[in-house]
Scaffold this active site. Structure first.
Site, PDB file in Angstrom:
ATOM      1  N   LYS A  80       0.626  -0.963  -0.047  1.00 57.22           N
ATOM      2  CA  LYS A  80       0.416  -0.015   0.091  1.00 57.22           C
ATOM      3  C   LYS A  80       0.841   1.394   0.258  1.00 57.22           C
ATOM      4  O   LYS A  80       2.177   0.966   0.791  1.00 57.22           O
ATOM      5  CB  LYS A  80      -0.684   0.003   1.547  1.00 57.22           C
ATOM      6  CG  LYS A  80      -1.786   1.108   1.329  1.00 57.22           C
ATOM      7  CD  LYS A  80      -2.521   0.501   2.627  1.00 57.22           C
ATOM      8  CE  LYS A  80      -3.880   1.879   2.871  1.00 57.22           C
ATOM      9  NZ  LYS A  80      -5.277   1.438   3.842  1.00 57.22           N
ATOM     10  N   SER A 155      -9.782   0.523   3.580  1.00 58.25           N
ATOM     11  CA  SER A 155      -8.766   2.143   2.338  1.00 58.25           C
ATOM     12  C   SER A 155      -7.810   1.148   1.418  1.00 58.25           C
ATOM     13  O   SER A 155      -6.526   1.940   0.368  1.00 58.25           O
ATOM     14  CB  SER A 155      -8.121   3.105   3.277  1.00 58.25           C
ATOM     15  OG  SER A 155      -6.789   2.818   4.243  1.00 58.25           O
ATOM     16  N   SER A 179     -10.088  -1.429   7.332  1.00 63.37           N
ATOM     17  CA  SER A 179      -9.666  -0.923   5.922  1.00 63.37           C
ATOM     18  C   SER A 179      -8.557  -2.307   5.234  1.00 63.37           C
ATOM     19  O   SER A 179      -8.482  -2.922   4.290  1.00 63.37           O
ATOM     20  CB  SER A 179      -8.485   0.469   5.835  1.00 63.37           C
ATOM     21  OG  SER A 179      -9.815   1.052   5.781  1.00 63.37           O
TER      22      SER A 179
END
Length: 470
Positions: A80, A155, A179
């Site tokens: 990420k 996310s 997330s």
């Protein structure tokens, strides 16, 4: 010959160790898929082809000398876009961070590198990790490989999509209110939010220092165990990282579920559940029962209050972190994220301090009430079938906010508590989108969660299914 589309991370690691495939071959295959599929999925914001091939070549040279870097030697992974490394851009999905370069390497990246992992690049995410859908005004939304018209979750949207599309063998994400588990569910993979402090957050973008967790996403429980064993443990760079001993997670995968009591909540978690998802959850619990687990009914104390307490902490701390830029550069935030980041302005200091002080007694009450009756708690991960991008867009109308609330309904409470929680894929709704079962344990019960996931996967094949976009 290893087929990268069907091989798990652990199978790839064993094939590499046996000399059946080289890291360069695996990495080139992953890079080819990354370039080809990213046009549809938009799961990467940067593909580091040169860096990945350099690391793969080094891994092959080290192996040729008869040495081993670690349990991920030569395995391609992706991260990420929120973990800092010296001299390399880490954008956190925001215009405000374009060109931002870290001064020090994130501890989890250092541990992955030391274990021999090859990084393919940085993955798309919701701006500043503030949202459960994967929309991003700067980079565009990440799309679901099972149906690109649907969300990949947030996310950690790119972390779920790239893994499901067989671009990377493992990914890292963060979880402040679901997330990791939400995107894992939406993309049909496993995702683990470890116990708070189990994995260091040093060198990772902060959203809420009381609530942030870092954890792995993978396609099998064995893969999760291998990744967690690498990234877990104390860290002098992070005073909140736990000194609790790190078990041999892979060695404990075979514990099974015979005799295990699995608690199913009678309150809150099944109250707004999509019937199609409920049918899949019921079937998954049946699989575990046939393997010897015993279902027991439990009542979760403070269930409705947990999400609100977590929201109070998260938004207060997020507003404190973003306060300067909200005042000086508000136009550089997307409208939805700007509104979310400013939410803490309206939260009284007394409410924030109360949420902080209540955390320990609420956790103690939860552990006593729930885990005196069972070893694991089982809930849906997402309370609804995976929605479309249009239905969750900021222009989606009043119903959009209700949909977003349902996306975090079952996952957010356990971020506030800081207990470990794991998504396991359990099948598909009628429209071909994945659904997931969430397993929750007492603090540091990751071995039990992983063993239960492994037992379920040994009896099912959902984790082996390939999405259309792969």
């Amino acid at each position: 010959m290893l087929d990268p589309r069907h091989a798990s991370l652990s199978e790839a690691a064993r094939a590499l160790a046996a000399g059946e495939v080289s890291s360069e071959e695996l990495t080139r295959d992953c890079l080819e898929r990354a370039h080809r599929l990213n046009a549809t999925l938009n799961c990467f914001v940067r593909i580091d082809e040169a860096g990945a091939l350099e690391a793969a070549t080094l891994a092959d040279r080290v192996r040729a000398r008869g040495k081993r870097l670690g349990p991920l030697h030569g395995v391609p992974v992706a991260l990420k876009d929120m973990f800092y490394r010296p001299g390399r851009e880490t954008g956190s999905g925001s215009r405000l961070r374009q060109g931002h370069r870290g001064a020090a390497e994130a501890s989890v990246l250092r541990r992955l590198r030391a274990a021999g992992a090859v990084s393919l690049g940085e993955l798309n995410m919701t701006e500043f990790a503030l949202g459960p859908t994967g929309h991003n005004e700067l980079h565009g939304p990440c799309r679901n490989p099972w149906n690109p018209a649907h969300i990949a979750g947030g996310s950690s949207s790119g972390s779920g999509a790239a893994l499901a599309a067989r671009i990377a063998f493992g990914t890292l994400g963060s979880d402040t209110a679901g997330s990791i588990r939400g995107p894992a569910c939406a993309n049909g993979v496993l995702g683990l939010k470890p116990t708070y402090g189990r994995v260091s957050r040093a060198g990772a973008m902060r959203l809420s220092w009381s609530m942030d967790h870092v954890g792995p996403l993978a396609r099998t429980a064995e893969d999760l165990a291998r990744l967690l064993a690498v990234i877990a443990g104390p860290d002098p760079q992070d005073p909140t990282a736990s000194a609790h001993a790190v078990p041999d997670y892979p060695a404990r995968l075979g514990a099974g579920v015979r005799g295990l009591r699995i608690g199913v909540p009678e309150n809150f978690f099944f109250e707004e559940l999509d019937p199609a998802v409920g049918t899949l959850i019921e079937a998954a619990l049946g699989v575990l029962e046939r393997q010897g687990a015993r279902r027991v009914a439990v009542t979760v104390p403070d269930a409705g209050q947990l999400t609100e307490l977590g929201r109070t902490l998260m938004y207060s701390e997020a507003t404190a972190l973003h306060g300067h830029f909200l005042r000086t550069r508000p136009e550089e935030y997307s409208a939805q994220v700007r509104a979310r980041a400013a939410t803490g302005i309206a939260i009284p200091a007394a409410a924030y301090l109360e949420a902080l002080q209540l955390r320990a007694p609420v956790l103690r009450r939860f552990v006593e009430a729930v885990f005196s009756r069972c070893e694991l708690l089982a809930t849906p991960t997402l309370a609804l079938a995976v929605p479309t991008l249009a239905a969750t867009d900021v222009r989606g109308g009043p119903q959009m906010w209700h949909t977003i609330a349902r996306l975090v309904r079952c996952v957010a409470p356990f971020s506030y508590l800081g207990v470990p929680a794991l998504n396991v894929p359990v099948g598909f709704t009628a429209d071909g989108l994945p659904a997931g079962l969430q397993l929750v344990g007492r603090p540091f019960a990751e071995p039990r969660l992983l063993a239960a996931a492994a037992a379920y996967q040994a009896a099912t094949d959902w984790h082996t299914r390939l999405p259309p976009v792969s």
